[in-house]
Write a protein that holds these residues in place. Structure first.
Motif, PDB file in Angstrom:
ATOM      1  N   GLN A  87       0.781  -1.235   0.032  1.00  0.00           N
ATOM      2  CA  GLN A  87      -0.067  -0.028   0.088  1.00  0.00           C
ATOM      3  C   GLN A  87       0.831   1.145  -0.004  1.00  0.00           C
ATOM      4  O   GLN A  87       0.239   2.654  -0.002  1.00  0.00           O
ATOM      5  CB  GLN A  87      -0.960  -0.015   1.179  1.00  0.00           C
ATOM      6  N   THR A 144       3.465   5.269   3.286  1.00  0.00           N
ATOM      7  CA  THR A 144       2.833   6.265   4.253  1.00  0.00           C
ATOM      8  C   THR A 144       2.478   5.650   5.526  1.00  0.00           C
ATOM      9  O   THR A 144       2.195   6.299   6.418  1.00  0.00           O
ATOM     10  CB  THR A 144       1.744   6.860   3.650  1.00  0.00           C
ATOM     11  N   LEU A 150      -1.932   7.416   0.022  1.00  0.00           N
ATOM     12  CA  LEU A 150      -1.199   5.975  -0.300  1.00  0.00           C
ATOM     13  C   LEU A 150      -0.676   5.932  -1.380  1.00  0.00           C
ATOM     14  O   LEU A 150      -1.132   6.460  -2.766  1.00  0.00           O
ATOM     15  CB  LEU A 150      -2.366   4.768  -0.197  1.00  0.00           C
ATOM     16  N   ILE A 173      -4.488   0.219  -3.521  1.00  0.00           N
ATOM     17  CA  ILE A 173      -5.394   1.460  -2.777  1.00  0.00           C
ATOM     18  C   ILE A 173      -6.701   0.965  -2.708  1.00  0.00           C
ATOM     19  O   ILE A 173      -7.386   0.249  -3.533  1.00  0.00           O
ATOM     20  CB  ILE A 173      -5.315   2.648  -3.706  1.00  0.00           C
ATOM     21  N   SER A 204       2.691  -2.027   4.769  1.00  0.00           N
ATOM     22  CA  SER A 204       3.554  -0.701   4.451  1.00  0.00           C
ATOM     23  C   SER A 204       4.922  -1.041   4.555  1.00  0.00           C
ATOM     24  O   SER A 204       5.606  -1.616   5.084  1.00  0.00           O
ATOM     25  CB  SER A 204       3.030   0.237   5.360  1.00  0.00           C
ATOM     26  N   TYR A 210      -1.478  -0.322   9.808  1.00  0.00           N
ATOM     27  CA  TYR A 210      -0.570  -0.804   9.110  1.00  0.00           C
ATOM     28  C   TYR A 210      -0.047  -2.173   9.289  1.00  0.00           C
ATOM     29  O   TYR A 210       0.261  -2.347  10.627  1.00  0.00           O
ATOM     30  CB  TYR A 210       0.522   0.477   8.781  1.00  0.00           C
TER      31      TYR A 210
END
Length: 330
Positions: free
Chosen positions: A172, A175, A188, A193, A249, A283
């Protein structure tokens, strides 16, 4: 008159026996690590092949639809479909992850047809008949939790349900947030997404410079807990993406000691996690049981090993599709 005769010994002395045992112990001690390394090398190769198959399936999906599958589908990713009110009330297809859309491309067409024809009368997507069981190509053989098929729906008494999990998750971005309203990728910066399918032309950093897939560990449920939040671990859950269950992430390097953040997660030492109900701060980190790092599939379909010593800056650039930065060698 005495006659000397030679007598043949029929057994080892105690000292000789101890020496032999010691030598055997040393040889076994030297051999076991080599056997374990050989087994891990075989498991790692199998894991690489499965990641490769998933990456190629994504390429086939993109060729068919002109875009990658969205990270999840539905009006939102946090509203409960079984509730009488809300934008996803009664909608079965509200919180299905990207893997669900990929099923026909990983030789799971019959399961995809079951989903397409399902009419659950307001059930969550993980309750339907056929949701149980594991898809072998979605499991990393090095993870002791691979093959997981159970989650907890409630605690006290525990309501154990069957479902499907995956070690392989989509990137993703860097961030580190799971923004339920971000359908354009403005916050993102990865390939996957929520409710938005990225096109290859959106990967301006180059498909050979952008991480697309990696792996997470599948922790066991904590049946001793009296709180559903930290009793049932939904990391890797395919059908009900209550947050980033099949997304990761690159905010922190592989196998980081930093905890994951999820709505539902237990907290074993090797996969630490903090339970949170905030949609903008969820995340998962990429983790594996491969010594020294993780395996990842790039957007060009190739698979490479990513050392856990990679710098945080480089790893974040690697997870972004369009930050314009040049990757340092790693």
């Amino acid at each position: 008159m005495y006659v000397c005769t030679n007598r043949k010994r029929t057994a080892f002395t105690l000292v000789e026996l101890l020496v032999v045992i010691a030598i055997i112990g040393i040889l076994v001690g030297l051999l076991l690590p080599a056997v374990q390394q050989a087994r891990e090398a075989a498991r790692r190769m199998q894991c690489s092949n499965r990641l490769k198959q998933t990456a190629l399936a994504l390429h086939n999906y993109e060729s068919s639809y002109g875009r990658m599958p969205p990270g999840c589908v539905g009006t939102t990713i946090f509203s409960q479909p079984q509730y009488p009110t809300g934008p996803d009330s009664g909608k079965f297809h509200s919180r299905l992850g990207w893997i669900t859309l990929l099923l026909p491309y990983i030789e799971q067409g019959p399961m995809a047809d079951m989903i397409a024809n399902h009419n659950p009368n307001g059930e969550l997507p993980l309750y339907w008949n056929g949701a149980s069981g594991g898809i072998e190509t979605l499991f990393c053989p090095s993870d002791p939790g691979a093959g997981k098929t159970e989650y907890l729906r409630a605690v006290g008494p525990v309501d154990v349900r069957e479902s499907t999990f995956s070690n392989y998750v989509g990137c993703q971005g860097s961030t580190g947030t799971m923004v339920g309203t971000d359908v354009t990728g403005s916050r993102l910066d990865g390939i996957f997404i929520p409710r938005h399918g990225t096109k290859f032309r959106d990967i301006t950093d180059g498909t050979s410079n952008t991480l697309m897939l990696s792996e997470i560990l599948l922790p066991e449920n904590n049946t001793s807990s009296s709180n559903i939040g930290n009793a049932s671990d939904w990391r890797g859950l395919v059908w009900n993406v209550f947050g980033p269950t099949v997304l990761f992430s690159t905010r922190n390097p592989p196998n980081t000691r930093s905890a994951d953040r999820m709505v539902r997660c237990s907290n074993p030492q090797r996969t630490p996690c903090v339970v949170t109900g905030t949609s903008s701060s969820q995340y998962l980190h990429a983790r594996s049981m491969h010594p020294g790092g993780i395996q990842g599939a790039l957007a060009d379909g190739s698979v490479r090993f990513i050392a856990e010593t990679i710098s945080t800056t480089t790893y974040r650039h690697f997870g972004s599709r369009n930050d314009g930065n040049v990757l340092e060698p790693f």
